[in-house]
Design an enzyme around this catalytic site. Structure first.
Site, PDB file in Angstrom:
ATOM      1  N   ASP A  35      75.719  -7.001-144.615  1.00 38.40           N
ATOM      2  CA  ASP A  35      74.341  -7.551-143.592  1.00 38.40           C
ATOM      3  C   ASP A  35      76.076  -7.269-141.716  1.00 38.40           C
ATOM      4  O   ASP A  35      76.555  -7.990-141.976  1.00 38.40           O
ATOM      5  CB  ASP A  35      73.659  -8.649-143.426  1.00 38.40           C
ATOM      6  CG  ASP A  35      72.509  -8.398-141.698  1.00 38.40           C
ATOM      7  OD1 ASP A  35      72.345  -7.256-141.732  1.00 38.40           O
ATOM      8  OD2 ASP A  35      72.147  -9.627-141.670  1.00 38.40           O
ATOM      9  N   GLY A  77      65.873  -7.931-137.306  1.00 38.54           N
ATOM     10  CA  GLY A  77      65.023  -8.790-136.270  1.00 38.54           C
ATOM     11  C   GLY A  77      63.550  -8.748-136.399  1.00 38.54           C
ATOM     12  O   GLY A  77      62.698  -9.437-135.795  1.00 38.54           O
ATOM     13  N   ALA A  78      63.161  -9.189-137.871  1.00 31.50           N
ATOM     14  CA  ALA A  78      61.308  -8.369-138.656  1.00 31.50           C
ATOM     15  C   ALA A  78      60.791 -10.156-138.390  1.00 31.50           C
ATOM     16  O   ALA A  78      59.269 -10.243-138.589  1.00 31.50           O
ATOM     17  CB  ALA A  78      61.747  -8.038-139.736  1.00 31.50           C
TER      18      ALA A  78
HETATM   19  P1  13P Z   1      66.122 -12.315-137.821  1.00 28.94           P
HETATM   20  O1  13P Z   1      67.025 -13.128-138.353  1.00 28.94           O
HETATM   21  O2  13P Z   1      65.207 -11.811-136.413  1.00 28.94           O
HETATM   22  O3  13P Z   1      65.066 -12.034-138.981  1.00 28.94           O
HETATM   23  O4  13P Z   1      66.479 -11.301-138.070  1.00 28.94           O
HETATM   24  C1  13P Z   1      67.722 -10.321-139.199  1.00 28.94           C
HETATM   25  C2  13P Z   1      68.103  -9.803-139.618  1.00 28.94           C
HETATM   26  O5  13P Z   1      68.465  -8.438-138.517  1.00 28.94           O
HETATM   27  C3  13P Z   1      69.764  -9.610-140.065  1.00 28.94           C
HETATM   28  O6  13P Z   1      70.288  -8.441-139.981  1.00 28.94           O
HETATM   29  O1  G3H Z   2      71.662 -10.373-138.288  1.00 31.40           O
HETATM   30  C1  G3H Z   2      72.209 -11.513-138.031  1.00 31.40           C
HETATM   31  C2  G3H Z   2      71.192 -12.716-139.368  1.00 31.40           C
HETATM   32  O2  G3H Z   2      70.343 -13.150-138.868  1.00 31.40           O
HETATM   33  C3  G3H Z   2      72.499 -13.165-139.629  1.00 31.40           C
HETATM   34  O3  G3H Z   2      73.275 -14.390-138.830  1.00 31.40           O
HETATM   35  O4  G3H Z   2      75.431 -13.655-138.295  1.00 31.40           O
HETATM   36  O5  G3H Z   2      74.132 -16.531-138.499  1.00 31.40           O
HETATM   37  O6  G3H Z   2      74.664 -15.529-140.140  1.00 31.40           O
HETATM   38  P1  G3H Z   2      74.282 -15.055-138.954  1.00 31.40           P
HETATM   39 ZN    ZN Z   3      70.685  -7.520-138.465  1.00 30.06          ZN
END
Ligand code: 13P
Ligand code: G3H
Ligand code: ZN
Length: 285
Positions: free
Chosen positions: A82, A210-211
């Site tokens: 991610d 960001g859901a």
């Molecule tokens: P949230 O933490 O807002 O659910 O976003 C997760 C995300 O987009 C991880 O890439």
């Molecule tokens: O998009 C971000 C995710 O919520 C991951 O967050 O970088 O704190 O692990 P993090």
């Molecule tokens: Zn994200």
């Protein structure tokens, strides 16, 4: 079952008009809660690790835990990087056994983002790994962003068309009004018109970041308009800590981590199952 690519999962989601949940993992309890929930709901599952999660747990622990979990279930699971903001991070994850990566060049000028993402795609595809790209910048949780500033972050549909064509990404993360983290009392307003344009011009699975905290009705509409991967992290963190806080509130002297983390896992499972049903991927394993 061995790990599958995100492409494979999203292809089926595209055909069935649903989305697959992509949940952030940091430790064993979160991975167990996710795999148990998805197995009980007979749902495909994307487990994703951020660079922060990899730094926290160690890449070998992440891969080892996910591979162990995947072997104990029949549901298809993808392991995805991610927001990988460097070429090297993407390459390391591919080498260590991730079935999918994300090159996040959203902070870079378009040309640079295209160039680097295309290079990751070239290498990843050669070894059967899928790639997500990002265009437009998904906001943080600043409360005082005005509309003009906010607009500047959103994905441009024509640029999205060029980006997908020139990079060959398997999925595209877009900025359409969501933000990472809690929404602090403000309900997010999604730009559905923009989403529809992006989908029509790219004909590619769209990823909603960001859901956590996005109202259910907005999630359903986003799926109808072509969102196929939905990222959730904050809601799981909140469920985990709620479980820990409640247990310690009731039993402040408890010192056995297993007893403290058991209710945390149950809280997470409840949230995860709700999301799986909302995204329409229950029963689709
Ligand atoms: P949230 O933490 O807002 O659910 O976003 C997760 C995300 O987009 C991880 O890439
Ligand atoms: O998009 C971000 C995710 O919520 C991951 O967050 O970088 O704190 O692990 P993090
Ligand atoms: Zn994200």
């Amino acid at each position: 079952m061995s790990l599958v690519t995100v492409t494979e999962l999203l292809k089926k989601a595209e055909e069935g008009n649903y989305a697959v949940g992509a949940f952030n993992v940091n430790n064993m309890e979160i991975i167990q809660a996710l795999v148990e929930s998805a197995t009980e709901e007979s749902s495909p599952l994307i487990l994703q690790a951020s660079q922060g999660a990899i730094k926290y747990a160690g890449i070998d622990y992440i891969v080892g835990l996910v591979e162990t979990a995947a072997k104990q279930t029949d549901i298809p699971i993808a392991l995805h990087l991610d927001h990988g903001t460097s070429f090297d991070q993407n390459m390391l994850c591919i080498r260590k056994g991730f079935s999918s990566v994300m090159y996040d060049g959203s902070e870079e000028p378009l040309e640079e983002n295209i160039k680097k993402t295309a290079e990751v795609v070239r290498i990843a595809h050669a070894v059967g790994v899928s790639v997500e790209g990002e265009l437009g910048r998904i906001a943080g949780t600043e409360d005082n962003i005005n509309v003009e500033e906010e607009d500047a972050f959103l994905t441009d549909p024509d640029e999205a068309k060029t980006f997908v064509k020139e990079t060959g990404v398997d999925a595209l993360a877009v900025a359409i009004g969501t933000a990472h983290g809690p929404y602090k009392g403000k309900e997010p307003k999604l730009d559905f018109e923009r989403l529809e344009k992006i989908k029509n011009l790219t004909n590619t699975p769209i990823v909603l970041h960001g859901a956590s905290g996005v109202p259910d009705e907005s999630i359903k509409k986003a799926i109808d308009l072509g969102v196929r991967k939905i990222n959730i992290d904050t809601n799981i963190r909140q469920a985990f800590t709620k479980g820990v806080r409640e247990l310690l509130g009731e039993k402040p002297d408890e010192y056995d981590p297993r007893k403290i983390l058991r209710p945390a896992k149950e809280e997470m499972k409840e949230v995860i199952k709700e999301k799986i049903r909302l995204f329409g991927c229950a029963g689709k394993a």
